[in-house]
Design an enzyme around this catalytic site. Sequence first.
Site, PDB file in Angstrom:
ATOM      1  N   GLY A 102       6.130  91.443  43.006  1.00  0.00           N
ATOM      2  CA  GLY A 102       5.854  92.002  41.528  1.00  0.00           C
ATOM      3  C   GLY A 102       6.441  91.817  40.526  1.00  0.00           C
ATOM      4  N   GLY A 138      16.494  93.443  36.829  1.00  0.00           N
ATOM      5  CA  GLY A 138      15.347  93.285  35.746  1.00  0.00           C
ATOM      6  C   GLY A 138      15.945  92.714  34.475  1.00  0.00           C
ATOM      7  N   ARG A 195       6.834  85.536  26.773  1.00  0.00           N
ATOM      8  CA  ARG A 195       6.015  84.767  27.530  1.00  0.00           C
ATOM      9  C   ARG A 195       4.558  85.047  26.932  1.00  0.00           C
ATOM     10  NH1 ARG A 195       7.319  83.736  33.692  1.00  0.00           N
ATOM     11  NH2 ARG A 195       6.540  85.751  33.900  1.00  0.00           N
ATOM     12  N   ARG A 202      -1.103  85.572  39.573  1.00  0.00           N
ATOM     13  CA  ARG A 202      -0.677  84.676  40.705  1.00  0.00           C
ATOM     14  C   ARG A 202      -1.508  84.829  42.033  1.00  0.00           C
ATOM     15  NH1 ARG A 202       4.647  85.235  38.987  1.00  0.00           N
ATOM     16  NH2 ARG A 202       4.713  85.932  36.648  1.00  0.00           N
ATOM     17  N   ASP A 273       3.927  83.361  44.787  1.00  0.00           N
ATOM     18  CA  ASP A 273       3.906  84.400  43.825  1.00  0.00           C
ATOM     19  C   ASP A 273       4.256  83.461  42.487  1.00  0.00           C
ATOM     20  OD1 ASP A 273       6.524  83.971  45.266  1.00  0.00           O
ATOM     21  OD2 ASP A 273       7.212  85.191  43.650  1.00  0.00           O
TER      22      ASP A 273
HETATM   23  P1  AMP Z   1      11.154  84.161  41.384  1.00  0.00           P
HETATM   24  O1  AMP Z   1      10.862  83.574  42.615  1.00  0.00           O
HETATM   25  O2  AMP Z   1      12.428  83.905  40.744  1.00  0.00           O
HETATM   26  O3  AMP Z   1      10.025  84.057  40.606  1.00  0.00           O
HETATM   27  O4  AMP Z   1      11.319  85.815  41.684  1.00  0.00           O
HETATM   28  C1  AMP Z   1      10.772  86.513  42.742  1.00  0.00           C
HETATM   29  C2  AMP Z   1      10.719  87.987  42.605  1.00  0.00           C
HETATM   30  O5  AMP Z   1      12.160  88.281  42.253  1.00  0.00           O
HETATM   31  C3  AMP Z   1       9.934  88.425  41.604  1.00  0.00           C
HETATM   32  O6  AMP Z   1       9.175  89.608  42.073  1.00  0.00           O
HETATM   33  C4  AMP Z   1      10.749  88.706  40.436  1.00  0.00           C
HETATM   34  O7  AMP Z   1      10.266  89.557  39.533  1.00  0.00           O
HETATM   35  C5  AMP Z   1      11.857  89.168  41.320  1.00  0.00           C
HETATM   36  N1  AMP Z   1      13.272  89.058  40.411  1.00  0.00           N
HETATM   37  C6  AMP Z   1      13.717  87.903  40.465  1.00  0.00           C
HETATM   38  N2  AMP Z   1      14.890  88.231  39.505  1.00  0.00           N
HETATM   39  C7  AMP Z   1      14.872  89.405  39.185  1.00  0.00           C
HETATM   40  C8  AMP Z   1      15.970  90.299  38.345  1.00  0.00           C
HETATM   41  N3  AMP Z   1      17.037  89.819  37.882  1.00  0.00           N
HETATM   42  N4  AMP Z   1      15.701  91.564  38.426  1.00  0.00           N
HETATM   43  C9  AMP Z   1      14.501  91.961  39.047  1.00  0.00           C
HETATM   44  N5  AMP Z   1      13.648  91.272  39.827  1.00  0.00           N
HETATM   45  C10 AMP Z   1      13.865  90.026  39.636  1.00  0.00           C
HETATM   46 MG    MG Z   2       8.387  84.609  39.788  1.00  0.00          MG
END
Ligand code: AMP
Ligand code: MG
Length: 526
Positions: A102, A138, A195, A202, A273
């Site tokens: 998510g 976040g 963005r 996705r 994702d």
């Molecule tokens: P990614 O593969 O980097 O696109 O992210 C995988 C998951 O981790 C997604 O659900 C992102 O929303 C979550 N995510 C990545 N970085 C953070 C962050 N700093 N805080 C919260 N969620 C994160």
């Molecule tokens: Mg991602």
Amino acid sequence: MDLDLKFQNPFVDQLPGDGESRNFVRLVSDSCYSLVEPTATSKPSLISYSQELAELLGVSPERIGTETFTEVFAGNRRVSGSTPYAMCYGGHQFGHWAGQLGDGRAITLGEIEGKDGLSYALQLKGSGLTPYSRTADGLAVLRSSLREFVCSEAMHYLRVPTTRALSLIRTGDQVVRDMFYDGNPKLETGAIVCRVAPTFLRFGSFEIFAAQRNIEVLKQLADFTIRTQFPSIKADGSPDSYCQWFREVLDRTAYLMAEWWRVGFVHGVMNTDNMSITGLTIDYGPYGWLEDFDLGWTPNTTDAQTKRYTFGKQPQIAKWNLLQLANVLCLLVNEPRPLQEALDEYDQVFETYYSEEIRCKLGLPELRDDDTRLVQELYSLFEVIEIDMTLFFRFLANITSDSSSDQDLLQAVQPALYNPDEISREGRARLENWLTTYTTSLRKQHQDPEVRVKLMNNNNPLYVPRNYLAQLAIDDADTGDYAFLSQWMEVLKNPYQEQPGMEKFAAKRPDWARTRAGCSMLSCSS
Ligand code: AMP
Ligand code: MG
């Protein structure tokens, strides 16, 4: 005073949402989104923005780039009519089902009808905790936000399907990151990118409902997506509509992979994702641009051992991801065979797109059997000599079919070599031989020199957002100096056109950047 943005909220209005309105980390079932407010930032300041995109979205001209603009896209000020939400999705990460993921740090403000009549979702990335933040904060740091901002805009001007970026804002808050995951956390500059894309859905947005065995919501979301994003398909809930839709997603994805190969882009984290359902490049993390051509290169340090997401493997990984999507759609059709048939055609679909692109890159009227061998030999040659992909194709246009000697030919592309003095005798001979065969092809096909140069220069960019240039922009931006960034963004708006005085933005990777973090390898920490 407002920005005159007219938000609509079809995603929230037409799809089931989470009944819980408090913002805390949790598993969310049977819901496409959770309503959540962006966290206010302490002292937002605007680093950069896209004038063109702001105009397309109908921001009042006198408000573009103002304090109000900054406050809105930092998440500090709510625009009336907007209903911010975080999406629920799941995904396969590095080949394994990861469950609920998510929008952990992205919040969509709502959708706006652009001046082109199309609908665009606006999303703040790095604007605080959501129910999907899991163990993270976040937030986003300047280095990764700047990289996303620059690269998504660059991709747009390169004509590669992509999400776009409206603004890059410094939050005034600091964020703790252990960049190398080695137990050395540091305080870094926080930032938020706004963005923009028709949708941020996705593959994983659909996978989550298959995992929850919630066919009802899966169907609702699929119908919504077809209705809003795939107007050529009738969203009548029939098995046939889902098969047609899958074919279209497959087609767009194959095209995107061909485009990434054309320009030399490596995504770095092709988890499901991070695969857009509309075939856009999405979620710029530890991505990279090929400098010396290497099919086995990945910029992502997390993937350095397994090498799942290398440049060369991208088309096949996309196919694997499409298979995961097909598995989900099996729940909506009684007969999976058409989905399988579509998957079986993927290689051919990709090949057709890529052959056309390589034809344009080589400036040939058509790709005959001889030329297919020429392409194969080029790739095999690239493996043994260290040559800059971007510059090689660009310089290749300078060769003429009547170049008098092998020496002339070699000289034209020589500046693209990383270590011209270290090239082996065999490597040199093969390169000369290749260039000679290439000119023979040009002559055989009676290619018009002017047509050829135009075709090549319109498909082989001169300016791509090279990894080391991003690092230079980040180093400056961190100190509050945005001059390099703004000059670079201007150059990237015309990537196919030589811009006198802007040579530094086309230069191949300098030696110092070969091993520096952020230039050749990137961690997922962002
Ligand atoms: P990614 O593969 O980097 O696109 O992210 C995988 C998951 O981790 C997604 O659900 C992102 O929303 C979550 N995510 C990545 N970085 C953070 C962050 N700093 N805080 C919260 N969620 C994160
Ligand atoms: Mg991602």
